[in-house]
Write a protein that holds these residues in place. Sequence first.
Motif, PDB file in Angstrom:
ATOM      1  N   GLY A   1       0.820  -1.204   0.000  1.00 46.01           N
ATOM      2  CA  GLY A   1       0.000   0.000   0.000  1.00 46.01           C
ATOM      3  C   GLY A   1       0.847   1.244   0.000  1.00 46.01           C
ATOM      4  N   GLY A   2       0.208   2.381  -0.285  1.00 50.21           N
ATOM      5  CA  GLY A   2       0.929   3.642  -0.338  1.00 50.21           C
ATOM      6  C   GLY A   2       1.125   4.102  -1.772  1.00 50.21           C
ATOM      7  N   ASP A   3       2.141   4.897  -1.983  1.00 45.93           N
ATOM      8  CA  ASP A   3       2.426   5.473  -3.295  1.00 45.93           C
ATOM      9  C   ASP A   3       3.135   4.433  -4.154  1.00 45.93           C
ATOM     10  OD1 ASP A   3       3.320   6.889  -5.519  1.00 45.93           O
ATOM     11  OD2 ASP A   3       3.834   8.683  -4.365  1.00 45.93           O
ATOM     12  N   ALA A   4       2.375   3.793  -5.029  1.00 41.74           N
ATOM     13  CA  ALA A   4       2.922   2.688  -5.824  1.00 41.74           C
ATOM     14  C   ALA A   4       3.945   3.177  -6.836  1.00 41.74           C
ATOM     15  CB  ALA A   4       1.790   1.949  -6.535  1.00 41.74           C
ATOM     16  N   VAL A   5       3.749   4.365  -7.392  1.00 43.17           N
ATOM     17  CA  VAL A   5       4.698   4.885  -8.372  1.00 43.17           C
ATOM     18  C   VAL A   5       6.049   5.146  -7.711  1.00 43.17           C
ATOM     19  CG1 VAL A   5       5.216   6.813  -9.916  1.00 43.17           C
ATOM     20  CG2 VAL A   5       2.913   5.837  -9.863  1.00 43.17           C
ATOM     21  N   ALA A   6       6.037   5.785  -6.552  1.00 43.34           N
ATOM     22  CA  ALA A   6       7.282   6.034  -5.820  1.00 43.34           C
ATOM     23  C   ALA A   6       7.958   4.726  -5.431  1.00 43.34           C
ATOM     24  CB  ALA A   6       7.005   6.885  -4.582  1.00 43.34           C
ATOM     25  N   ALA A   7       7.165   3.754  -4.979  1.00 44.17           N
ATOM     26  CA  ALA A   7       7.719   2.454  -4.612  1.00 44.17           C
ATOM     27  C   ALA A   7       8.346   1.769  -5.814  1.00 44.17           C
ATOM     28  CB  ALA A   7       6.634   1.569  -4.010  1.00 44.17           C
ATOM     29  N   ALA A   8       7.725   1.923  -6.979  1.00 44.96           N
ATOM     30  CA  ALA A   8       8.246   1.291  -8.191  1.00 44.96           C
ATOM     31  C   ALA A   8       9.586   1.910  -8.590  1.00 44.96           C
ATOM     32  CB  ALA A   8       7.241   1.426  -9.328  1.00 44.96           C
ATOM     33  N   PHE A   9       9.704   3.234  -8.491  1.00 40.14           N
ATOM     34  CA  PHE A   9      10.979   3.865  -8.814  1.00 40.14           C
ATOM     35  C   PHE A   9      12.071   3.438  -7.823  1.00 40.14           C
ATOM     36  CE2 PHE A   9       8.667   7.016 -11.503  1.00 40.14           C
ATOM     37  CZ  PHE A   9       9.458   6.894 -12.639  1.00 40.14           C
ATOM     38  N   SER A  10      11.725   3.285  -6.534  1.00 34.49           N
ATOM     39  CA  SER A  10      12.689   2.798  -5.550  1.00 34.49           C
ATOM     40  C   SER A  10      13.122   1.372  -5.869  1.00 34.49           C
ATOM     41  CB  SER A  10      12.084   2.857  -4.141  1.00 34.49           C
ATOM     42  OG  SER A  10      11.857   4.188  -3.735  1.00 34.49           O
ATOM     43  N   LEU A  11      12.167   0.555  -6.284  1.00 32.53           N
ATOM     44  CA  LEU A  11      12.487  -0.808  -6.699  1.00 32.53           C
ATOM     45  C   LEU A  11      13.469  -0.793  -7.868  1.00 32.53           C
ATOM     46  CD1 LEU A  11       9.888  -3.673  -7.234  1.00 32.53           C
ATOM     47  CD2 LEU A  11      11.733  -3.281  -8.846  1.00 32.53           C
ATOM     48  N   LEU A  12      13.219   0.084  -8.837  1.00 30.72           N
ATOM     49  CA  LEU A  12      14.097   0.153 -10.008  1.00 30.72           C
ATOM     50  C   LEU A  12      15.503   0.599  -9.632  1.00 30.72           C
ATOM     51  CD1 LEU A  12      11.625   1.650 -12.639  1.00 30.72           C
ATOM     52  CD2 LEU A  12      12.432  -0.711 -12.476  1.00 30.72           C
ATOM     53  N   ASP A  13      15.630   1.438  -8.596  1.00 26.86           N
ATOM     54  CA  ASP A  13      16.957   1.804  -8.115  1.00 26.86           C
ATOM     55  C   ASP A  13      17.733   0.580  -7.649  1.00 26.86           C
ATOM     56  OD1 ASP A  13      16.871   4.547  -8.586  1.00 26.86           O
ATOM     57  OD2 ASP A  13      15.958   4.978  -6.638  1.00 26.86           O
ATOM     58  N   SER A  14      17.018  -0.390  -7.100  1.00 21.72           N
ATOM     59  CA  SER A  14      17.668  -1.584  -6.570  1.00 21.72           C
ATOM     60  C   SER A  14      18.095  -2.558  -7.657  1.00 21.72           C
ATOM     61  CB  SER A  14      16.733  -2.299  -5.585  1.00 21.72           C
ATOM     62  OG  SER A  14      17.326  -3.475  -5.075  1.00 21.72           O
ATOM     63  N   VAL A  15      17.321  -2.641  -8.730  1.00 21.16           N
ATOM     64  CA  VAL A  15      17.641  -3.620  -9.779  1.00 21.16           C
ATOM     65  C   VAL A  15      18.336  -2.995 -10.979  1.00 21.16           C
ATOM     66  CG1 VAL A  15      15.775  -5.182  -9.121  1.00 21.16           C
ATOM     67  CG2 VAL A  15      15.342  -3.402 -10.839  1.00 21.16           C
ATOM     68  N   GLY A  16      18.344  -1.691 -11.073  1.00 27.23           N
ATOM     69  CA  GLY A  16      18.992  -1.022 -12.194  1.00 27.23           C
ATOM     70  C   GLY A  16      19.421   0.368 -11.792  1.00 27.23           C
ATOM     71  N   GLY A  17      20.655   0.496 -11.311  1.00 23.31           N
ATOM     72  CA  GLY A  17      21.105   1.781 -10.841  1.00 23.31           C
ATOM     73  C   GLY A  17      22.548   2.081 -11.178  1.00 23.31           C
ATOM     74  N   THR A  18      23.063   1.545 -12.276  1.00 21.95           N
ATOM     75  CA  THR A  18      24.437   1.812 -12.680  1.00 21.95           C
ATOM     76  C   THR A  18      24.441   2.606 -13.984  1.00 21.95           C
ATOM     77  OG1 THR A  18      24.816  -0.091 -14.126  1.00 21.95           O
ATOM     78  CG2 THR A  18      24.960  -0.474 -11.749  1.00 21.95           C
ATOM     79  N   SER A  19      25.627   2.856 -14.522  1.00 20.16           N
ATOM     80  CA  SER A  19      25.730   3.623 -15.767  1.00 20.16           C
ATOM     81  C   SER A  19      25.133   2.880 -16.947  1.00 20.16           C
ATOM     82  CB  SER A  19      27.188   3.970 -16.058  1.00 20.16           C
ATOM     83  OG  SER A  19      27.968   2.799 -16.206  1.00 20.16           O
ATOM     84  N   TRP A  20      24.963   1.557 -16.829  1.00 19.00           N
ATOM     85  CA  TRP A  20      24.296   0.811 -17.900  1.00 19.00           C
ATOM     86  C   TRP A  20      22.808   1.150 -17.961  1.00 19.00           C
ATOM     87  CZ3 TRP A  20      27.025  -1.067 -21.575  1.00 19.00           C
ATOM     88  CH2 TRP A  20      28.271  -1.640 -21.348  1.00 19.00           C
ATOM     89  N   THR A  21      22.242   1.576 -16.844  1.00 14.43           N
ATOM     90  CA  THR A  21      20.815   1.871 -16.793  1.00 14.43           C
ATOM     91  C   THR A  21      20.562   3.216 -17.450  1.00 14.43           C
ATOM     92  OG1 THR A  21      20.621   0.650 -14.725  1.00 14.43           O
ATOM     93  CG2 THR A  21      18.808   2.131 -15.304  1.00 14.43           C
ATOM     94  N   LYS A  22      19.870   3.188 -18.579  1.00 18.82           N
ATOM     95  CA  LYS A  22      19.680   4.410 -19.350  1.00 18.82           C
ATOM     96  C   LYS A  22      18.367   5.109 -19.039  1.00 18.82           C
ATOM     97  CE  LYS A  22      23.622   4.193 -21.360  1.00 18.82           C
ATOM     98  NZ  LYS A  22      24.211   3.021 -20.697  1.00 18.82           N
TER      99      LYS A  22
END
Length: 361
Positions: free
Chosen positions: A239-260
């Motif tokens: 529950g909560g802000d799903a969009v914000a949670a999704a961006f935080s999730l993406l930081d965990s699985v894709g957060g290097t210079s390869w992530t465009k």
Amino acid sequence: MKQVTLIRRLSLAVAATLFFGSSRTIACTAVSLPLSSNGVVAKSYDWDQGHGTVVLNQSGLEKSALVFSLFESGAKWKAVFPSLTFNQVGREFPLGGVNSAGLTVEVLWLSQSEYPNRDFRPVINELQWIQYQLDRFSTVAEVAANADSLRVSKVYADVHYLACDATGACATFEYIGGKLVVHIGSQVTVPTLTNDTYDASAKHLANFDGFGGRQSVPADDASLSRFVRASALAKDFTGGDAVAAAFSLLDSVGGTSWTKFHIVYEPKEARAHFRTLTHKDIKFSQLSNFNLTCEVGKNKTLLLDMNQALSGDVSSHFVPYSKAQNRAMIDEALNALPPGSVPLGLADRLASYPDSARCAP
């Protein structure tokens, strides 16, 4: 709170892994948050090219698939739904997108892909497959029911797909051993996809805490590890802000210079949020802001360069489609590929292809 703590712990572990060394490969992750009220779908695009264009595609256009062999017959269809897509190799050949009915489709690399041998079916290439589904269908059930009526004729990439719809249903589509393999309904144990087959990924997931096993969620960036981590974080959202949670999730699985770039879709609203490596402010737009029903003699297709210093609602910044802008996007993509890896004259064919679409009477 539990999800935030897990994200922070995993982010620190990922940073340590990257600092001390890892076997990083160019890769992507796509995942849906099952308990989000708006059916959020998230994608991390990891590649060696960071340019991209958001395209607003018209409904009502009649199309024929682009083919490269005299021995193949291209699929023919009419676009029933307008769509918002993310493109890197030209209009009509998206990496992913959402249509006005809420169907969302994303593509990911899969080295094990083996497309069908030539047969009697009409063909479509691996990226136009995405546009075809967004043009025609509103649910993953419809995509699954019709997917095998076409044959994918590969131009360059070995890929598979995650599709989700406004009901929250998701399905995966892969070509394994020359056959279409679909997971849908109860076969989708978690709505996640990385860069291994869905069967191999789901089998691996069963070893981890929360999914039947005892192992801790891994912090490295291998495909199977990202599958586990994305699935765990998505499951942890309640529950909560799903969009914000999704961006935080993406930081965990894709957060290097390869992530465009990172994309978060809200299928029920036909809305897409995105941020890029070079411009990290989150931008968004939605299809209801536009009239995209084609009219003879009018150019309603619109484009937006993803890499701009903008934030918030960017609907007013789209510009009318131009062949020159389309060609520039295509050239940037193809010039980075190894010589001889794509058909001769591909750039010309991709650039002129949108002119073949006609507004249905």
